[in-house]
Design a protein around this motif. Structure first.
Motif, PDB file in Angstrom:
ATOM      1  N   UNK A  61       0.816  -1.212   0.000  1.00 44.71           N
ATOM      2  CA  UNK A  61       0.000   0.000   0.000  1.00 44.71           C
ATOM      3  C   UNK A  61       0.855   1.269   0.000  1.00 44.71           C
ATOM      4  N   UNK A  62       2.173   1.106   0.078  1.00 47.46           N
ATOM      5  CA  UNK A  62       3.059   2.255   0.081  1.00 47.46           C
ATOM      6  C   UNK A  62       3.204   2.920   1.427  1.00 47.46           C
ATOM      7  N   UNK A  63       2.669   2.288   2.478  1.00 47.80           N
ATOM      8  CA  UNK A  63       2.774   2.851   3.824  1.00 47.80           C
ATOM      9  C   UNK A  63       4.184   2.677   4.371  1.00 47.80           C
ATOM     10  N   UNK A  64       4.794   1.540   4.072  1.00 48.20           N
ATOM     11  CA  UNK A  64       6.125   1.209   4.571  1.00 48.20           C
ATOM     12  C   UNK A  64       7.058   0.987   3.389  1.00 48.20           C
ATOM     13  N   UNK A  65       8.177   1.671   3.395  1.00 50.42           N
ATOM     14  CA  UNK A  65       9.244   1.416   2.439  1.00 50.42           C
ATOM     15  C   UNK A  65      10.443   0.846   3.186  1.00 50.42           C
ATOM     16  N   UNK A  66      11.316   0.167   2.463  1.00 51.14           N
ATOM     17  CA  UNK A  66      12.498  -0.452   3.076  1.00 51.14           C
ATOM     18  C   UNK A  66      13.739   0.131   2.421  1.00 51.14           C
ATOM     19  N   UNK A  67      14.341   1.145   3.030  1.00 52.17           N
ATOM     20  CA  UNK A  67      15.575   1.700   2.469  1.00 52.17           C
ATOM     21  C   UNK A  67      16.708   0.681   2.560  1.00 52.17           C
ATOM     22  N   UNK A  68      17.395   0.458   1.473  1.00 50.31           N
ATOM     23  CA  UNK A  68      18.540  -0.455   1.437  1.00 50.31           C
ATOM     24  C   UNK A  68      19.812   0.370   1.369  1.00 50.31           C
ATOM     25  N   UNK A  69      20.656   0.221   2.377  1.00 49.72           N
ATOM     26  CA  UNK A  69      21.894   0.994   2.435  1.00 49.72           C
ATOM     27  C   UNK A  69      22.919   0.481   1.441  1.00 49.72           C
ATOM     28  N   UNK A  70      23.088  -0.852   1.387  1.00 48.45           N
ATOM     29  CA  UNK A  70      24.105  -1.438   0.512  1.00 48.45           C
ATOM     30  C   UNK A  70      23.838  -2.926   0.385  1.00 48.45           C
ATOM     31  N   UNK A  71      24.210  -3.495  -0.757  1.00 50.36           N
ATOM     32  CA  UNK A  71      24.094  -4.936  -0.954  1.00 50.36           C
ATOM     33  C   UNK A  71      25.474  -5.539  -1.181  1.00 50.36           C
ATOM     34  N   UNK A  72      25.600  -6.810  -0.794  1.00 52.19           N
ATOM     35  CA  UNK A  72      26.843  -7.561  -0.956  1.00 52.19           C
ATOM     36  C   UNK A  72      26.498  -8.947  -1.491  1.00 52.19           C
ATOM     37  N   UNK A  73      27.338  -9.541  -2.345  1.00 53.16           N
ATOM     38  CA  UNK A  73      27.118 -10.935  -2.721  1.00 53.16           C
ATOM     39  C   UNK A  73      27.397 -11.850  -1.528  1.00 53.16           C
ATOM     40  N   UNK A  74      26.822 -13.037  -1.573  1.00 53.45           N
ATOM     41  CA  UNK A  74      26.912 -13.965  -0.444  1.00 53.45           C
ATOM     42  C   UNK A  74      28.350 -14.190   0.009  1.00 53.45           C
ATOM     43  N   UNK A  75      29.263 -14.326  -0.940  1.00 56.31           N
ATOM     44  CA  UNK A  75      30.649 -14.628  -0.562  1.00 56.31           C
ATOM     45  C   UNK A  75      31.319 -13.478   0.180  1.00 56.31           C
ATOM     46  N   UNK A  76      30.712 -12.280   0.133  1.00 60.64           N
ATOM     47  CA  UNK A  76      31.271 -11.125   0.846  1.00 60.64           C
ATOM     48  C   UNK A  76      30.450 -10.786   2.090  1.00 60.64           C
TER      49      UNK A  76
END
Length: 324
Positions: free
Chosen positions: A271-286
């Protein structure tokens, strides 16, 4: 299968990438092909041994409780999900061993909900633990409602950013502590930012002279003490970081898996009430680098580990193991 594991307590250096044991799918669980898993402060605290008095570690431990992914094999008693369903989960058990930082995880259905259609897998992975924590504290421990003024500590962090959005949805006014560089971010979530540190109580009083109706502590220590002195006479106090809160008449809250709560959060996201800001992503091996960033404590939003996607093809004859 490939995954991250550790065989002793310690720092990020104890995390190893390589082969880990395949999960067995119990009757009330589903096998999930992991697309993304979020890092939470509790993950590295568990890895460091800080939770040893509460949760037994069965080494080697695959860390992680947050997940988003795709169901590839339902357990024999499962009717809620079928192969191909996209799900999110707060896959916590009462011991440390079978976590989400791997290609597959066997997740009890009580820990799962359908993935929000509006979120990417990376965003969705950051919703369960942080979102459930914020939701359960605000609605159950603090009973926040329309017209309340709520103080949220570390309002730019994973739990804090969720709490600002959910409290606003509940009809509350939100004052959120954050570093100066994150003030615009807190405003974008609907909160009124104040700088933490010396003079915090005076700054909050400047915005709410009569005090706050509820205080949500995610930091502990001085933040908790400041919160006590900012409450109205009937004010409510809860902490997820400092057990001393009970000595001040407040509630110490440990988030629990709840499929209904998680489904409600998924709906709020769509519904757009909650957003999830993502700071950074890493691959599994990292994953070790993702943990290091989390331990610095300055990330805005969620830190997420991603797993390479290949179209899963489980062995139909498999009943107790993955077949991979």
């Amino acid at each position: 299968m490939k995954g991250i594991s550790y065989s002793r307590y310690g720092g990020p250096e104890v995390l190893e990438y390589g082969e880990v044991r395949d999960p067995k799918v119990g009757p009330d669980a589903v096998l999930v092909k992991v697309r993304a898993a979020a890092v939470n402060p509790v993950d590295w605290k568990a890895r460091a041994g800080y939770l040893d008095g509460m949760l037994e570690a069965v080494f080697p431990v695959v860390p992680g409780w947050d997940v988003s992914g795709v169901v590839v094999q339902p357990g024999v008693s499962v009717t809620e999900y079928a192969a191909g369903d996209e799900v999110i989960g707060y896959v916590r058990e009462d011991f440390l061993s079978r976590g989400t930082f791997a290609e597959y995880v066997a997740a009890p259905v009580r820990t799962l909900a359908r993935k929000p259609r509006s979120l990417s897998f990376e965003e969705a992975a950051g919703l369960p633990l942080a979102g459930l924590t914020a939701y359960q504290v605000l609605t159950k421990a603090l009973q926040v409602g329309r017209g309340d003024t709520v103080l949220v500590h570390a309002a730019a962090g994973g739990v804090g950013s969720m709490a600002v959005q959910i409290a606003r949805h509940l009809g509350a006014r939100v004052i959120g502590t954050a570093g100066e560089r994150n003030h615009d971010f807190v405003r974008s979530l609907g909160g009124e930012p104040v700088a933490y540190g010396d003079g915090l109580a005076d700054r909050v009083r400047g915005l709410a002279p009569e005090g706050v109706d509820a205080a949500f502590d995610t930091v502990g220590g001085d933040a908790l003490k400041a919160s006590v002195n900012l409450l109205t006479p009937e004010g409510r106090l809860a902490s997820i970081a400092d057990g001393d809160v009970t000595g001040y008449g407040g509630r110490y809250v440990w988030v629990r898996p709840d499929a209904d709560d998680l489904a409600h959060l998924s709906e709020l996201a769509d519904r757009g009430v909650v957003t999830v800001p993502v700071a950074q992503t890493f691959p599994l091996e990292r994953a070790a680098d993702a943990y290091r960033l989390s331990e610095e404590g300055h990330a805005r939003g969620k830190i997420v580990v991603t797993v390479p996607w290949e179209d899963p093809a489980p062995d139909p004859g498999t009943t107790g193991a993955t077949g991979y």
